[in-house]
Write a protein that holds these residues in place. Structure first.
Motif, PDB file in Angstrom:
ATOM      1  N   THR A  59      99.177 -13.899  12.148  1.00  0.00           N
ATOM      2  CA  THR A  59      97.934 -15.128  12.440  1.00  0.00           C
ATOM      3  C   THR A  59      97.257 -15.138  13.715  1.00  0.00           C
ATOM      4  OG1 THR A  59      97.409 -16.998  11.965  1.00  0.00           O
ATOM      5  CG2 THR A  59      99.470 -16.354  12.879  1.00  0.00           C
TER       6      THR A  59
ATOM      7  N   GLN B 298      92.887 -21.400  16.561  1.00  0.00           N
ATOM      8  CA  GLN B 298      93.239 -22.829  15.180  1.00  0.00           C
ATOM      9  C   GLN B 298      93.123 -23.737  15.465  1.00  0.00           C
ATOM     10  OE1 GLN B 298      94.967 -22.070  11.982  1.00  0.00           O
ATOM     11  NE2 GLN B 298      93.496 -24.088  11.826  1.00  0.00           N
TER      12      GLN B 298
ATOM     13  N   GLU C 164      98.389  -9.978   6.464  1.00  0.00           N
ATOM     14  CA  GLU C 164      97.514 -10.474   7.436  1.00  0.00           C
ATOM     15  C   GLU C 164      96.573 -11.461   7.117  1.00  0.00           C
ATOM     16  OE1 GLU C 164      94.315 -10.640  10.239  1.00  0.00           O
ATOM     17  OE2 GLU C 164      93.960 -10.281   7.863  1.00  0.00           O
ATOM     18  N   MET C 165      96.625 -12.839   8.466  1.00  0.00           N
ATOM     19  CA  MET C 165      95.771 -13.992   8.130  1.00  0.00           C
ATOM     20  C   MET C 165      95.874 -14.668   9.177  1.00  0.00           C
ATOM     21  SD  MET C 165      99.980 -16.028   6.476  1.00  0.00           S
ATOM     22  CE  MET C 165     101.182 -14.429   7.114  1.00  0.00           C
ATOM     23  N   SER C 166      94.782 -13.544   9.974  1.00  0.00           N
ATOM     24  CA  SER C 166      94.014 -13.373  10.500  1.00  0.00           C
ATOM     25  C   SER C 166      93.057 -13.594  10.366  1.00  0.00           C
ATOM     26  CB  SER C 166      94.688 -12.946  12.041  1.00  0.00           C
ATOM     27  OG  SER C 166      94.647 -10.932  12.123  1.00  0.00           O
TER      28      SER C 166
ATOM     29  N   TYR D 286      91.979 -15.145   7.180  1.00  0.00           N
ATOM     30  CA  TYR D 286      91.495 -16.954   7.545  1.00  0.00           C
ATOM     31  C   TYR D 286      90.467 -16.907   7.878  1.00  0.00           C
ATOM     32  CZ  TYR D 286      93.029 -21.219   9.144  1.00  0.00           C
ATOM     33  OH  TYR D 286      92.668 -22.439  10.056  1.00  0.00           O
TER      34      TYR D 286
END
Length: 212
Positions: A100, A106, A155-157, A160
């Protein structure tokens, strides 16, 4: 004059996404038509988004004294939104950490993600993006290979950032450069990174054309 906000989200001096940031900054410096500023999410040291911010809103409205963390939360809220509001183009330079984005990035998202600011709901309850006049660029580095169909879902970067900045805020993505596989392929790492940095230079050069 086009206002370009570069959101730097890596505090590792030797990080690949740090090199991407440095390469981009060096390249856009050659364009006098761009007013470039950096918002370093680590240097800002923003408190985590939460109840302290909501308490700060109430106290500020009532004219009451704020605690240090409440002052910090309110300052982070105001500064991040002021920076985003002033930008015509936003460049996100960040790594994939633990599948992430870094926590500091964030926090920037948390402070700018808000109904009435970056989006709203219409009478039917549907989300309406409020930043469709802005554009954005993604500069991301990840040591493994996540571009395959099998790995991309985890893949959550980049996924996102695109979902929030493009999907919710409504900004138009004009470029995306991803350097990947340099950790899983040490023998080819130098070339992988070099090729990626050339693409970063091209993205910076293309920005001048897009905003002209």
């Amino acid at each position: 004059m086009t206002n370009v906000l570069v959101v730097k989200a890596n505090n590792r001096p030797d990080g690949v996404s740090t090199k991407m940031y440095e390469t981009f900054i060096a390249e856009v410096a050659n364009n006098e038509g761009l007013n470039v500023t950096t918002f370093d999410v680590f240097e800002e040291n923003m408190p985590y988004f939460g109840q302290e911010l909501f308490n700060a809103f109430g106290k500020a409205q009532a004219g009451e004294e704020l605690s240090a963390i409440q002052e910090g939360s309110l300052a982070a809220f105001n500064k991040s939104r002021e920076a985003l509001t002033a930008a015509d183009v936003v460049v996100f330079a960040f790594p994939l950490w633990n599948l992430t984005i870094p926590a500091a990035l964030q926090s920037f998202i948390d402070y700018t993600y808000g109904a009435g600011y970056s989006f709203k709901y219409n009478e039917q309850g549907q989300l309406v993006s409020l930043m469709t006049d802005k554009k954005y660029i993604v500069l991301n580095a990840r040591g493994g290979i996540y571009s395959t169909p099998q790995a991309n879902a985890s893949e959550m970067s980049v996924n996102y950032i695109n979902a929030v900045i493009g999907g919710v805020y409504g900004m138009e993505k004009i470029d995306e450069v991803i350097i990947e596989g340099h950790a899983s392929n040490p023998a080819g790492a130098e070339q992988i990174i070099a090729d990626g940095l050339e693409k970063v230079k091209a993205a910076a050069q293309n920005l001048a054309k897009v905003t002209a």
